[in-house]
Design an enzyme around this catalytic site. Sequence first.
Site: not given
Ligand code: DGL
Length: 265
Positions: A74, A186
Amino acid sequence: MNEKPIGFLDSGVGGLPYFAWLRQKAPAERYVYAADRANFPYGEKTKEAVLDIVESTARKLIERTDPKILIVACNTASVVALERLRERFSIPIVGTVPAIKPAAARSRRKRIGLLATMRTVNDAYVDRLVEQFASDCEVVRIAGPDIVSFVEKRFFDSGAEEKLAIVRDAAAEFGRASVDEIVLACTHFLYLADEIRELAGPGVEVMDSREGVGSRALAVLGEKGRSGASGRGSAELFVTGPDPVEESYDRFARYFGMEIGGTLP
Ligand code: DGL
């Protein structure tokens, strides 16, 4: 051979393509993945909130599954909380850094698009990455909170046109800025990489951090994990928050060949 699992953490299903990349290279490993459904989305929370949430969810996964390594799949959690996690836990922790460095190196026009969460787009960590690796580039940053929740909640229920529609504005803005590299900063956005590529058109590369993160994890694991070992390995998807868990998580688990591990209360 170390029988402990490899841990993954994300606010939801975004990190699953990262898990899939690594599993392909090291199929005999055991994998445990925490989707922090109770705290989704991270991208619209304050830095302080993300710090506490990520630490607490990492602790739950570590206490429950005792992984030998934790991969924070993430960008938001990594940008905000990597240092904190390394302070608090003794296992190796691999983070997901926006692929600004390779994008800048490859960009011919020296114009890069960065698609991320609100939290990541505004974080000083990204300012530093741009300063360090892309100071000769124009970096156009777009936050896509609607795209994040679309992937988490609607991915399997949406048709081709809906998938294109959700990324159309971002692609158009990158088009107006004449970028030739789009960084998916993301992890949720990997699910829509083909749509973004289609709308961006020829001459624009769409990239993510899978290879960097996966290779780093393999290096940390030493000798390329257990990919040469026999056996099929396993993968479990855990979600945070109360029962009942939405059916969509079963669908993601099936799609990625995982078992449901249960909830992390
Ligand atoms: N998947 C996450 C990222 O790579 C975050 C998405 C979220 O929860 O806002 O930033």
